[in-house]
Design a protein around this motif. Sequence first.
Motif, short mmCIF file in Angstrom:
data_model
loop_
_atom_site.label_atom_id
_atom_site.label_comp_id
_atom_site.label_asym_id
_atom_site.label_seq_id
_atom_site.Cartn_x
_atom_site.Cartn_y
_atom_site.Cartn_z
N LEU A 128 0.83 -1.21 0.00
CA LEU A 128 0.00 0.00 0.00
C LEU A 128 0.86 1.26 0.00
O LEU A 128 0.56 2.23 -0.72
CB LEU A 128 -0.92 0.00 1.22
N ALA A 129 1.94 1.25 0.77
CA ALA A 129 2.80 2.43 0.83
C ALA A 129 3.57 2.65 -0.47
O ALA A 129 3.65 3.77 -0.99
CB ALA A 129 3.77 2.30 2.01
N GLN A 130 4.13 1.56 -1.03
CA GLN A 130 4.95 1.71 -2.23
C GLN A 130 4.12 2.00 -3.47
O GLN A 130 4.64 2.59 -4.43
CB GLN A 130 5.79 0.45 -2.43
N LEU A 131 2.87 1.61 -3.46
CA LEU A 131 2.02 1.94 -4.60
C LEU A 131 1.87 3.44 -4.75
O LEU A 131 1.82 3.97 -5.87
CB LEU A 131 0.65 1.26 -4.43
N GLY A 138 3.77 8.25 -8.06
CA GLY A 138 4.32 9.60 -8.02
C GLY A 138 3.91 10.40 -6.80
O GLY A 138 4.18 11.60 -6.74
N GLY A 139 3.28 9.79 -5.83
CA GLY A 139 2.83 10.49 -4.64
C GLY A 139 3.69 10.19 -3.44
O GLY A 139 4.80 9.66 -3.55
N VAL A 171 5.16 9.93 -15.55
CA VAL A 171 6.51 9.38 -15.73
C VAL A 171 6.79 8.31 -14.67
O VAL A 171 7.28 7.22 -14.98
CB VAL A 171 7.55 10.52 -15.67
N ALA A 172 6.50 8.63 -13.40
CA ALA A 172 6.73 7.66 -12.33
C ALA A 172 5.91 6.40 -12.55
O ALA A 172 6.38 5.27 -12.33
CB ALA A 172 6.41 8.29 -10.97
N LEU A 173 4.66 6.58 -12.99
CA LEU A 173 3.80 5.43 -13.25
C LEU A 173 4.36 4.57 -14.38
O LEU A 173 4.33 3.33 -14.32
CB LEU A 173 2.38 5.89 -13.58
N ALA A 174 4.89 5.22 -15.43
CA ALA A 174 5.45 4.46 -16.55
C ALA A 174 6.68 3.66 -16.12
O ALA A 174 6.83 2.48 -16.45
CB ALA A 174 5.81 5.42 -17.69
N VAL A 175 7.58 4.30 -15.33
CA VAL A 175 8.78 3.60 -14.88
C VAL A 175 8.40 2.44 -13.95
O VAL A 175 8.92 1.33 -14.05
CB VAL A 175 9.72 4.59 -14.16
N ILE A 204 19.30 5.24 -10.66
CA ILE A 204 18.11 4.39 -10.49
C ILE A 204 16.91 5.25 -10.09
O ILE A 204 16.98 6.01 -9.12
CB ILE A 204 18.36 3.33 -9.41
N PRO A 205 15.79 5.17 -10.80
CA PRO A 205 14.58 5.92 -10.41
C PRO A 205 13.98 5.36 -9.12
O PRO A 205 13.94 4.14 -8.92
CB PRO A 205 13.64 5.72 -11.59
N LEU A 206 13.51 6.24 -8.26
CA LEU A 206 12.87 5.79 -7.03
C LEU A 206 11.60 5.00 -7.32
O LEU A 206 11.25 4.09 -6.57
CB LEU A 206 12.53 7.00 -6.15
N ALA A 207 10.92 5.34 -8.41
CA ALA A 207 9.71 4.61 -8.75
C ALA A 207 10.00 3.15 -9.07
O ALA A 207 9.19 2.26 -8.79
CB ALA A 207 9.01 5.28 -9.94
N ALA A 208 11.19 2.88 -9.66
CA ALA A 208 11.56 1.49 -9.96
C ALA A 208 11.80 0.72 -8.67
O ALA A 208 11.36 -0.44 -8.53
CB ALA A 208 12.81 1.47 -10.83
#
Length: 802
Positions: A154-157, A162-163, A186-190, A367-371
């Motif tokens: 739940l937290a990482q989603l 991007g939030g 962008v975050a969602l795509a990564v 490395i992107p944080l979203a990844a």
Amino acid sequence: MPTCAPARPPHHDDGAGGHEDSRSTLRARRRSRHAADLSASVTVFLIALPLSLGIALTAGAPLQAGLVAAAVGGIVGGRLGGAPLQIGGPAAGLTVVTADLIATHGWRTTCALTVGAGLVQLLLGRLRVARSALAVSPAIVHGMLAGIGVTIALAQLHIMLGGTPESSPVANALALPGQLTEPHPVALAVGSLTVAVLLAWPHLRRLPGRPGRWTGRLPAALAAVGLATAAASLTDLRVARVDLPSWQSHALPGMPEGAFTGLLAGVLTITVVSGVQTLLSAVAMDKLTASRTGDTQVPRADLDRELRGLGASNVVSGALGGLPVAGVAVRSSANVAAGAVSRNSSILHGVWVMLAAWLAVALLEQIPLAALAALVMVVGVQMVNITHIRTVTRHREALVYAATLAGVVFLGVLEGVGLGIAVAVTVALHRLARTRVSVEPAGDTHRVRVRGQLTFLAVPRLSRALAQVPEGASARVELDGSFIDHAAFETLQEWRLSHEARGGSAELCGREGRQIAEPSSHACSPWTPWRNHHCTRPEAEEHHAHPPHRRQLLGGLRNFQRRTAPLVRAELARLAEEGQRPSQLFLTCADSRLVTSMITSSGPGDLFTVRNVGNLVPLPGDERQDASVAAAIEYAVEVLQVESITVCGHSGCGAMQALQATDSAGQDTALGRWLRHGRPSVHRMTEHPASVPRIAGRNADGLERLCLTNIVQQLEHLLAHPPVATRVAEGRLELHGMYFHVAEAQAYVMDPWPPSGGAAPDGTALRAPEFVPVEGGDLRSSEEHHARRGCGSEVEAAGARQ
């Protein structure tokens, strides 16, 4: 079948050539072990690197803290731990605990609490309480991990969208709909690319040819993060990336600040969660390594040493500003699967992490944080394991699992575990008190069935059911539980006496139809030592009338007539009338420590047993053979028509020890002439070492190897007897090998003989047979074995062990 040549003593080379060959072989083995550990360490490093960063990000700790914990868990834990192939490091199961401590006390205090937890684990390891931690119900552990997984996901989603995550799982769940309506593209795509690669990578490994081999060597976590990083860098996407601060500003632990009770709760939480997870992972690794084939045997885990190694890792990691350390099942499983053979793989993986933290900072900061968030989110979702849910449901522990999961999500880890323990105790008490009593007329007999444990709580229901039995009627009370307390026993006995006094008859029947009687403090326990036991002691008047050995024998016979004969009389009467119909011929050694009925849980009429010195089978046509063994084989196969023959050897066999002596089978005595039938076994072991059997999971010494070889050799001698060869060829008879280790009370069995690989021209097997240990659940228990005879049969395993 060709006759084996007489045994010859092994050849000894006094020159330097033999020693040189031995040294070169040893060096080759060492190089092979080092290469396997090196390869495995690289694989584990590639998995641990992105996960360590992702777990630190999820916990809200400095990203370098994850790398510190991974390096310390590998180097310190690998060197000092008791599970050689276990990999320690930052664990997803500790993420929620660490995040809560950081939010409450700050990062520097959390490091100090990690040091405190390590000191407690060192103390517990010294007190040797590691096995006690395994007493926690698996449903609680699985529920705890699932609750942590839900919290992580739940937290990482939110980060993947991007939030920013909220402070609690409930708040994250409530804020999720709003976050979904306004995601960061962008975050969602990564993040989506990372998830897609993670899910698709295992399927890509199945591709034929070079692509499949290449994808099989690269871990899914590294591939997903690497591809997401490459895509973000090549397209110059504006997305938040890893920011590793300078090591000069790295935060070290400080003096703990806050209420003492809160600090103590934090120390205990880290201690319990990391300790239990580490010990359970170590036990799981034992099972994985035991099932792995290969010549290199890995020692079983020393859980107390593993707990001390974990404590040392947490002390060092906390002191260096790292996350709490725990044994990680995912990385450890990858280590085993990659072929690691010693603790060097764990140590090397820690070295690689340390080097990467110093030399690859620029690469890591791409490395992107979203990844990383997507990677940890998938790990969190996988912690809600469907297999675990099915297992706890099958064992009727779903309520415990659900309560623990909900408690962790809504209350916290420690509170959730406490709630799970409370529910588990309540469920256990409910099962103990839940007893169903029914009365069913069955012809002229009234059948009272009691299902469940019979305690004082069920006495009112039992009394009401017994009152429904008419006076003067025949009654049968059947109990299928394994426990009856004093209050329930007295109720049954008083009703029985009262019912019989009014002209009725009553029979109290326990499990397997055994009669229920007053427990005796002087009854023999199953398989108590015969020598000097009170059951074999003579009466006072016989104490001086007979020599000691006769007094002991008479005492044992008297105990049989008093206690065992009433239980087996009906079954023996049936066998006397119908004749024996054994399904197996069991050929074993005459050693007094080998109690056939005990180790096979067999009773009267089950086995046709032949015992001799060394469990030998003379070849047919040998003028020196004892015809009694051949006669027994012929009678069992042609008259009794047994379906299988088992040759059973054992550890510490005196006959095999005698055969190891150079002139043991050459003496012109009855024993020496008999032992000549074992010389082919010695010849087989010395001349054909590739065909020497082995025991799965451990190495055998010289005597044990001869005992195993002798079992295989005697199986081949069996095939030389025409009745046996004919039945085996027709598929109506199987040959089995069995080995019993006396000191371990452990039985090992071999595949049916002959093996599918056939035999070489000299009669030896093309592959070395393997004896595998018989686990507690692999064979049918004695209760199931004798249940087929009905409730009225009072046969205990091996002739009534009461």
